[in-house]
Structure formats: structure tokens, C-alpha cells
Write an enzyme that holds these catalytic residues in place. Structure first.
Site, short mmCIF file in Angstrom:
data_model
loop_
_atom_site.label_atom_id
_atom_site.label_comp_id
_atom_site.label_asym_id
_atom_site.label_seq_id
_atom_site.Cartn_x
_atom_site.Cartn_y
_atom_site.Cartn_z
CG HIS A 260 -2.06 -4.62 -6.38
ND1 HIS A 260 -2.60 -3.34 -6.13
CD2 HIS A 260 -2.16 -5.40 -5.29
CE1 HIS A 260 -3.15 -3.50 -4.88
NE2 HIS A 260 -2.84 -4.36 -4.28
CG HIS B 259 2.40 -6.79 -0.85
ND1 HIS B 259 2.18 -6.44 0.47
CD2 HIS B 259 1.27 -6.58 -1.44
CE1 HIS B 259 0.97 -6.01 0.94
NE2 HIS B 259 0.58 -5.82 -0.47
CE LYS C 85 1.03 -1.95 1.77
NZ LYS C 85 -0.08 -2.12 0.55
#
Length: 290
Positions: A161, A177, A223
Site C-alpha cells: 500500500h 507514497h 491521486k
């Protein structure tokens, strides 16, 4: 609101120590170069329609040979293609992939950053002092598979994730990220950088900033705002988020820290005994809070 909690000075001190120990952090302008270009526009959550304020890629250059020559980056990059991008699609883990997970953990455990993090966690009675047991703890936090979606098999883990990124219902981009994954996916033309998001009224980021707010799409899913550390080593991120994860049993933990010249809110959400997500939020940089 989280900001009213004030700066966590003890944690700031520790993270600055880790920052100084992060010898594998790349040097902007030398090891990589960015093109920030235009300021990104507003995108509503759930929308995949974003104005492109950056015609060119974010990364104009990354010294990939240097990345490959550093054990932690090399073993990290070997993990990035091990996951199904869609939640709800069960992950199958091969013996080779388990060996790659193990190699990555072995590599980061040899760094000063992770040694200091381990020492700190032992002193707080959050981690076992035995290295093998600590490695198992890290595996459970980052690599143990779990159900993110109710249907189907075990489809996610903390590492996937946070560092790789996932999609939900083929409509929404979640996680993602990490700057190395961003660079590699941008090179493959899967990522399209849309522009930066400023912090405060007139705060334009610099191309040598190590924390940036970005807007981008990955395989056409947008995003609207993703914050990433840029140029930092994988061991630094694993150390920081592991420490915050183990600080609290709350479903969501957020702490405000001053690290180097950045004021950050660091957010970690748990999924049982594992990391559900973790990311930085850039609140200000030096010319705003010092």
C-alpha cells in the site's frame, strides 16, 4: 484538529538523528534532478479528471546505477513488481518473493538508521532486542498479507500500500507514497505528474526539497494530493513509520514533528497488527516555521 496537539519534541529529536544517519539519502541536483513546473489544480476526491500543469516528467534525471549499487535500494526495487495492483485480487506469494522480502529486511537491518531505530524501540519495550525476532516483527508489520477488501482473499499488505500503490474498484488510486516507485513508474509512462501543491499562501517548493506535495495519475487514476519524501532511503521511511506504528495502539496515529527544515504531520493507520497506511503531510518548511 491534529495541529493543535503541538510538536512532539522527543520524536523530532529522534527523527533528526535518523535523518543525519541516513547516508543513503540521495543528493538533489547531483544524484537526481526534478522539474516542478506548474501548480496543480483542485481535483475532487473520487474524480480522475485533473488539469495537467506539468507537461514534462517530474524526474529529469535519476542516477539509477547508484541506486542499484546501494544494497537497500536494490533489494527494495526488486520488491516493487511483486504485487497485484487491484485490492480484492488475492496476492500469491512465491518462495522467491519471500526470499526478496527477507533480503530487503536483512539489508535495511544493517544500516545505521535501522540500528538506531531498533535500539530506540528496545529502550521503549516495543521491540525484542534479538535481531531475528525484530526482523520477524518487521515482516509482520510490513509484509504479512491481510484483507483490505471484504471480498476475495488476502489482497494487501503495508509495504504494498505505502511503497507500491494500489487501486480500489479500478476507480481510485490509494497509497503510493514512495519516490523510487514514482520515478520507475514515470519512466515506464504509467505515472503522469500533474503539478505540485503549495503549502500555505505562497509557498512554492524548491527542487531540492526532500518532502513534496504532488498531484499525479497512475494508469489514468488520479491521486489529487500525495505527499512523498523525495531522495530519502527506504530504510529511513521504514524506520520512521515503524516507530510511529509501535508508539500507539490507536487505529490512526498522527504526530507533528520538525525534521531537518520541514514541519510534518506523520500519519500511520493500523490494520490489526500491521500497517494499513502511512504517509507524511507537509505542514511547512523552514522559511515558514523557523
Amino acid at each position: 484538529m491534529a495541529r493543535s496537539q503541538g510538536v512532539n519534541q522527543d520524536l523530532s529529536n529522534l527523527l533528526n538523528e535518523l535523518w543525519k544517519l541516513d547516508v543513503n539519502r540521495l543528493k538533489p541536483g547531483r544524484d537526481y534532478r526534478l522539474r516542478l513546473q506548474g501548480k496543480a489544480g483542485y481535483v475532487a476526491q473520487g474524480s480522475n479528471d485533473a488539469r495537467d500543469s506539468a507537461k514534462l516528467p517530474l524526474f529529469s534525471f535519476v542516477n539509477e546505477a547508484k541506486l542499484r549499487s546501494i544494497k537497500t535500494y536494490n533489494s527494495f526495487m526488486n520488491l516493487l513488481d511483486n504485487y497485484e495492483m487491484s485490492t480484492g485480487s488475492p496476492e500469491t506469494v512465491t518462495a522467491e518473493e519471500l526470499a526478496e522480502d527477507s533480503n530487503f529486511l536483512d539489508a535495511i537491518l544493517q544500516t545505521s538508521v535501522m540500528k538506531r531505530a531498533h535500539e530506540y524501540l528496545v529502550s521503549k519495550h516495543q521491540s525484542p532486542s534479538d535481531l531475528k525476532s525484530f526482523k520477524n516483527q518487521l515482516f509482520d508489520i510490513w509484509f504479512r498479507l491481510y484483507h483490505r477488501e471484504r471480498s476475495g482473499g488476502e489482497d494487501s499488505c503495508g509495504f504494498e500500500h505505502v511503497f507500491v500503490g494500489e487501486t480500489r474498484d479500478s476507480k481510485e488510486l490509494i497509497g503510493f507514497h514512495n519516490w523510487v516507485q514514482f520515478y520507475l513508474q514515470e519512466k515506464l509512462k504509467n505515472v503522469d505528474y500533474k503539478g505540485y501543491k503549495a503549502v500555505g499562501n505562497k509557498n512554492t517548493p524548491d527542487e531540492d526539497d526532500h518532502v513534496l506535495n504532488l498531484q499525479f495519475s497512475w494508469k489514468d487514476l488520479v491521486k489529487p494530493l500525495g505527499t512523498s519524501f523525495i531522495g530519502v532511503s527506504p530504510e529511513f521511511e521504514v524506520a520512521v513509520y515503524t516507530i510511529i506504528f509501535l508508539m500507539s495502539n490507536d487505529k490512526k496515529t498522527s504526530v507533528i514533528v520538525n525534521v531537518d527544515e520541514y514541519q510534518l504531520e506523520l500519519v500511520v493507520c493500523r490494520h490489526g497488527h500491521a500497517i494499513g497506511t502511512s504517509y507524511p503531510k507537509l505542514l511547512s518548511n523552514n522559511h515558514q516555521h523557523r
